[in-house]
Design a protein around this motif. Structure first.
Motif, PDB file in Angstrom:
ATOM      1  N   PRO A 117       0.809  -1.229   0.000  1.00 56.21           N
ATOM      2  CA  PRO A 117       0.000   0.000   0.000  1.00 56.21           C
ATOM      3  C   PRO A 117       0.836   1.271   0.000  1.00 56.21           C
ATOM      4  O   PRO A 117       0.462   2.259  -0.649  1.00 56.21           O
ATOM      5  CB  PRO A 117      -0.825  -0.126   1.291  1.00 56.21           C
ATOM      6  N   GLN A 118       1.961   1.268   0.701  1.00 54.70           N
ATOM      7  CA  GLN A 118       2.788   2.466   0.771  1.00 54.70           C
ATOM      8  C   GLN A 118       3.604   2.692  -0.497  1.00 54.70           C
ATOM      9  O   GLN A 118       4.208   3.752  -0.674  1.00 54.70           O
ATOM     10  CB  GLN A 118       3.712   2.381   1.991  1.00 54.70           C
ATOM     11  N   ILE A 119       3.635   1.703  -1.382  1.00 53.34           N
ATOM     12  CA  ILE A 119       4.237   1.881  -2.704  1.00 53.34           C
ATOM     13  C   ILE A 119       3.177   2.319  -3.713  1.00 53.34           C
ATOM     14  O   ILE A 119       3.429   3.137  -4.597  1.00 53.34           O
ATOM     15  CB  ILE A 119       4.912   0.577  -3.160  1.00 53.34           C
ATOM     16  N   LEU A 120       1.953   1.796  -3.551  1.00 49.19           N
ATOM     17  CA  LEU A 120       0.872   2.150  -4.466  1.00 49.19           C
ATOM     18  C   LEU A 120       0.428   3.603  -4.299  1.00 49.19           C
ATOM     19  O   LEU A 120       0.032   4.249  -5.280  1.00 49.19           O
ATOM     20  CB  LEU A 120      -0.323   1.213  -4.248  1.00 49.19           C
ATOM     21  N   LEU A 121       0.474   4.130  -3.078  1.00 48.45           N
ATOM     22  CA  LEU A 121       0.019   5.508  -2.858  1.00 48.45           C
ATOM     23  C   LEU A 121       0.832   6.519  -3.670  1.00 48.45           C
ATOM     24  O   LEU A 121       0.251   7.318  -4.417  1.00 48.45           O
ATOM     25  CB  LEU A 121       0.056   5.834  -1.368  1.00 48.45           C
ATOM     26  N   PRO A 122       2.162   6.547  -3.560  1.00 45.00           N
ATOM     27  CA  PRO A 122       2.906   7.484  -4.409  1.00 45.00           C
ATOM     28  C   PRO A 122       2.789   7.163  -5.892  1.00 45.00           C
ATOM     29  O   PRO A 122       2.837   8.066  -6.732  1.00 45.00           O
ATOM     30  CB  PRO A 122       4.345   7.358  -3.910  1.00 45.00           C
ATOM     31  N   MET A 123       2.645   5.881  -6.234  1.00 44.25           N
ATOM     32  CA  MET A 123       2.459   5.524  -7.636  1.00 44.25           C
ATOM     33  C   MET A 123       1.167   6.130  -8.180  1.00 44.25           C
ATOM     34  O   MET A 123       1.146   6.726  -9.263  1.00 44.25           O
ATOM     35  CB  MET A 123       2.425   4.000  -7.784  1.00 44.25           C
ATOM     36  N   ALA A 124       0.084   6.008  -7.417  1.00 45.34           N
ATOM     37  CA  ALA A 124      -1.206   6.564  -7.842  1.00 45.34           C
ATOM     38  C   ALA A 124      -1.140   8.075  -7.982  1.00 45.34           C
ATOM     39  O   ALA A 124      -1.732   8.653  -8.902  1.00 45.34           O
ATOM     40  CB  ALA A 124      -2.296   6.176  -6.848  1.00 45.34           C
ATOM     41  N   ALA A 125      -0.401   8.736  -7.077  1.00 44.10           N
ATOM     42  CA  ALA A 125      -0.271  10.193  -7.150  1.00 44.10           C
ATOM     43  C   ALA A 125       0.401  10.630  -8.443  1.00 44.10           C
ATOM     44  O   ALA A 125       0.149  11.730  -8.944  1.00 44.10           O
ATOM     45  CB  ALA A 125       0.521  10.704  -5.947  1.00 44.10           C
ATOM     46  N   GLY A 126       1.258   9.783  -8.996  1.00 46.44           N
ATOM     47  CA  GLY A 126       1.954  10.126 -10.231  1.00 46.44           C
ATOM     48  C   GLY A 126       1.182   9.781 -11.489  1.00 46.44           C
ATOM     49  O   GLY A 126       1.589  10.177 -12.591  1.00 46.44           O
ATOM     50  N   LEU A 127       0.065   9.057 -11.380  1.00 43.31           N
ATOM     51  CA  LEU A 127      -0.698   8.645 -12.554  1.00 43.31           C
ATOM     52  C   LEU A 127      -1.778   9.641 -12.937  1.00 43.31           C
ATOM     53  O   LEU A 127      -2.427   9.469 -13.971  1.00 43.31           O
ATOM     54  CB  LEU A 127      -1.337   7.270 -12.309  1.00 43.31           C
ATOM     55  N   VAL A 128      -2.002  10.664 -12.107  1.00 42.48           N
ATOM     56  CA  VAL A 128      -3.060  11.638 -12.373  1.00 42.48           C
ATOM     57  C   VAL A 128      -2.481  13.044 -12.291  1.00 42.48           C
ATOM     58  O   VAL A 128      -1.391  13.262 -11.759  1.00 42.48           O
ATOM     59  CB  VAL A 128      -4.224  11.486 -11.371  1.00 42.48           C
ATOM     60  N   GLY A 129      -3.235  13.995 -12.791  1.00 43.30           N
ATOM     61  CA  GLY A 129      -2.819  15.387 -12.720  1.00 43.30           C
ATOM     62  C   GLY A 129      -3.024  15.963 -11.340  1.00 43.30           C
ATOM     63  O   GLY A 129      -3.726  15.379 -10.505  1.00 43.30           O
ATOM     64  N   PRO A 130      -2.433  17.142 -11.081  1.00 43.11           N
ATOM     65  CA  PRO A 130      -2.561  17.766  -9.751  1.00 43.11           C
ATOM     66  C   PRO A 130      -4.006  18.035  -9.351  1.00 43.11           C
ATOM     67  O   PRO A 130      -4.334  18.014  -8.160  1.00 43.11           O
ATOM     68  CB  PRO A 130      -1.776  19.081  -9.915  1.00 43.11           C
ATOM     69  N   ASP A 131      -4.893  18.256 -10.326  1.00 46.96           N
ATOM     70  CA  ASP A 131      -6.284  18.570 -10.001  1.00 46.96           C
ATOM     71  C   ASP A 131      -7.050  17.358  -9.500  1.00 46.96           C
ATOM     72  O   ASP A 131      -8.140  17.506  -8.933  1.00 46.96           O
ATOM     73  CB  ASP A 131      -6.989  19.140 -11.234  1.00 46.96           C
ATOM     74  N   ARG A 132      -6.493  16.141  -9.686  1.00 45.96           N
ATOM     75  CA  ARG A 132      -7.171  14.927  -9.208  1.00 45.96           C
ATOM     76  C   ARG A 132      -6.379  14.196  -8.142  1.00 45.96           C
ATOM     77  O   ARG A 132      -6.819  13.167  -7.642  1.00 45.96           O
ATOM     78  CB  ARG A 132      -7.417  13.961 -10.379  1.00 45.96           C
ATOM     79  N   ARG A 133      -5.213  14.730  -7.784  1.00 49.05           N
ATOM     80  CA  ARG A 133      -4.330  13.993  -6.894  1.00 49.05           C
ATOM     81  C   ARG A 133      -4.979  13.756  -5.522  1.00 49.05           C
ATOM     82  O   ARG A 133      -4.915  12.662  -4.978  1.00 49.05           O
ATOM     83  CB  ARG A 133      -3.006  14.740  -6.741  1.00 49.05           C
ATOM     84  N   GLY A 134      -5.591  14.778  -4.962  1.00 47.55           N
ATOM     85  CA  GLY A 134      -6.223  14.606  -3.657  1.00 47.55           C
ATOM     86  C   GLY A 134      -7.333  13.577  -3.686  1.00 47.55           C
ATOM     87  O   GLY A 134      -7.471  12.756  -2.783  1.00 47.55           O
ATOM     88  N   SER A 135      -8.143  13.606  -4.747  1.00 48.44           N
ATOM     89  CA  SER A 135      -9.253  12.659  -4.869  1.00 48.44           C
ATOM     90  C   SER A 135      -8.752  11.220  -4.943  1.00 48.44           C
ATOM     91  O   SER A 135      -9.307  10.315  -4.302  1.00 48.44           O
ATOM     92  CB  SER A 135     -10.083  13.002  -6.107  1.00 48.44           C
ATOM     93  N   VAL A 136      -7.693  11.001  -5.734  1.00 45.01           N
ATOM     94  CA  VAL A 136      -7.154   9.638  -5.882  1.00 45.01           C
ATOM     95  C   VAL A 136      -6.531   9.159  -4.577  1.00 45.01           C
ATOM     96  O   VAL A 136      -6.723   8.000  -4.166  1.00 45.01           O
ATOM     97  CB  VAL A 136      -6.140   9.599  -7.038  1.00 45.01           C
ATOM     98  N   ILE A 137      -5.791  10.024  -3.904  1.00 43.03           N
ATOM     99  CA  ILE A 137      -5.211   9.644  -2.613  1.00 43.03           C
ATOM    100  C   ILE A 137      -6.319   9.311  -1.623  1.00 43.03           C
ATOM    101  O   ILE A 137      -6.212   8.349  -0.849  1.00 43.03           O
ATOM    102  CB  ILE A 137      -4.309  10.769  -2.075  1.00 43.03           C
ATOM    103  N   GLY A 138      -7.405  10.087  -1.638  1.00 39.07           N
ATOM    104  CA  GLY A 138      -8.530   9.790  -0.754  1.00 39.07           C
ATOM    105  C   GLY A 138      -9.160   8.441  -1.043  1.00 39.07           C
ATOM    106  O   GLY A 138      -9.555   7.714  -0.120  1.00 39.07           O
ATOM    107  N   THR A 139      -9.241   8.083  -2.328  1.00 42.30           N
ATOM    108  CA  THR A 139      -9.800   6.777  -2.692  1.00 42.30           C
ATOM    109  C   THR A 139      -8.944   5.641  -2.149  1.00 42.30           C
ATOM    110  O   THR A 139      -9.454   4.675  -1.560  1.00 42.30           O
ATOM    111  CB  THR A 139      -9.912   6.664  -4.227  1.00 42.30           C
ATOM    112  N   LEU A 140      -7.623   5.737  -2.321  1.00 39.29           N
ATOM    113  CA  LEU A 140      -6.728   4.692  -1.806  1.00 39.29           C
ATOM    114  C   LEU A 140      -6.731   4.673  -0.283  1.00 39.29           C
ATOM    115  O   LEU A 140      -6.660   3.594   0.330  1.00 39.29           O
ATOM    116  CB  LEU A 140      -5.309   4.900  -2.330  1.00 39.29           C
ATOM    117  N   GLN A 141      -6.828   5.847   0.331  1.00 41.05           N
ATOM    118  CA  GLN A 141      -6.877   5.905   1.785  1.00 41.05           C
ATOM    119  C   GLN A 141      -8.139   5.230   2.314  1.00 41.05           C
ATOM    120  O   GLN A 141      -8.116   4.563   3.352  1.00 41.05           O
ATOM    121  CB  GLN A 141      -6.820   7.359   2.249  1.00 41.05           C
TER     122      GLN A 141
END
Length: 410
Positions: A117-141
């Motif tokens: 999980p701690q590897i997937l979180l930064p990976m997910a942050a890099g797969l989307v633009g800054p305008d969606r980064r918070g939303s994607v991190i919230g989904t994984l959280q």
């Protein structure tokens, strides 16, 4: 459509990664529910059986520091699948272990390798633009919270009906399936750096000194998570003590209120994208202060006290989990090539803060009762609030100073 495109079909990928986070982190927590069953099944003392859960958590802490930085050095898809494969084998060995020695060794490996999980979180942050980064991190959280919440239920219910080995064997099958799916679904990523392994570990510590916003996120999480851990550690003593005289099942029922934070995490991600991380941090700090005030009524006992505990713990849980979303959104925006190392420094400090909070909460309750535990939460939130105000003042001062410097240089 390319596999790396974060739009369209790529919007389903965060949901899969959230599921992976939940399944992965549950391997750390479900052994906590198996202690009496392991003690009976292997004919050992409860303290010896409890060591299985302890070494698994210690292994997880070690894995965060030792393995998560590799997410910046190695292609993440093969790294994730390899770690899941190791976890699968370790779970299988644990489920078939004839004695505690092998079970302890396998449990340690499970903890070390299950840092996916701690590897997937930064990976997910890099797969989307800054305008969606918070939303994607919230989904994984949300997936992480769900895994933590349901892990003890999964272990306890399955272990009660099929024996303590069953949760390990079922978890091994689920982890193997997950490794296969992620091996096919995750996009290919190139290594961000070519640094040697010792340099990666050193960077995780060095960034705590060089990156101001990393220290800011760390301080917010250490304080609130420390207060959270103090409350939940002391809760078991309060509920099973003379004030309530209830069993540990009551603690488990109160823990289910954490489901609320699972639904709030994606919303927190959207708030981060809309209002910014500092605003969400402030809301979380104020929520923790309100939670502490409500929790003081828990010392009353009876139905009113239980309601106060339930409401206060829900508020505190939401504050900590939503703050986690904001804090990780802040650090993942700092240096794209170093997201895994940033997350390593952040999570290591958060884990230490939670451990310190648990220790302080236990000591405060044993020596003085429940109210001092609530005072610890207030103190932690006030420290976070002070850091927030100082940081905002410093940021505004810096903004005011820059035009003056520019004028002077002209």
């Amino acid at each position: 459509m390319s596999r790396n495109d974060p739009s369209g079909a790529g919007r389903r990928l965060p949901l899969l990664m959230a599921l992976a986070c939940g399944v992965g982190v549950s391997n750390v927590y479900f052994p906590q529910a198996l202690t009496p069953l392991v003690a009976h099944g292997l004919d050992v003392a409860p303290a010896t059986a409890a060591a299985v859960a302890t070494v698994t958590q210690l292994g997880y802490a070690a894995g965060i520091f030792l393995l998560v930085p590799l997410g910046d050095r190695l292609p993440r898809r093969p790294l994730v699948t390899a770690l899941l494969a190791v976890t699968t084998l370790a779970l299988l060995v644990a489920g078939l272990a004839p004695a505690t020695g092998l079970l302890l060794a396998a449990g340690t490996v499970v903890g070390v390798a299950t840092v996916v999980p701690q590897i997937l979180l930064p990976m997910a942050a890099g797969l989307v633009g800054p305008d969606r980064r918070g939303s994607v991190i919230g989904t994984l959280q949300a997936g992480l919270i769900g895994g933590i919440l349901l892990a003890r239920t999964f272990g306890g219910v399955l272990g009660e009906h099929l024996g303590w080995r069953a949760p390990y064997l079922v978890a091994a099958a689920l982890t193997a399936l997950l490794a296969t799916i992620l091996g096919l679904a995750l996009p290919a990523t190139a290594p961000a750096v070519q640094d040697r392994y010792p340099a990666l570990l050193a960077d995780s510590l060095r960034m705590l000194r060089s990156e101001r916003d990393l220290r800011r996120s760390v301080f917010f999480q250490v304080t609130l998570f420390g207060g959270f851990s103090a409350a939940w550690t002391a809760l078991a003593l309060l509920v099973t003590g003379p004030r309530y005289d209830m069993g540990t099942q009551a603690v488990g029922l109160l823990a289910l209120i954490g489901a609320g934070s699972m639904f709030c995490a994606p919303a927190a991600g959207r708030w981060v994208d809309r209002f910014g991380v500092d605003h969400v941090n402030l809301w979380c700090i104020l929520s923790a202060l309100v939670a502490a005030a409500v929790l003081t009524a828990g010392s009353l006992g009876g139905a009113a006290g239980l309601v106060a505990l339930a409401v206060g713990l829900l508020l505190l849980d939401v504050a900590v989990q939503c703050g986690q979303v904001a804090n990780q959104a802040r650090i993942f925006a700092l240096r794209p090539e170093a997201r895994s190392r940033l997350n390593t420094g952040y999570m290591t400090c958060a884990f230490l803060g939670g451990s310190a909070g648990s220790w302080l909460g236990t000591r405060a309750y044993v020596q003085m009762g429940w109210d001092p535990v609530c005072a610890l939460i207030v103190l932690a939130a006030l420290l976070a609030l002070a850091a927030y105000l100082v940081g905002r003042r410093g940021r505004h001062s810096g903004q005011n100073a820059r035009p003056q410097l520019a004028t002077a240089s002209q």
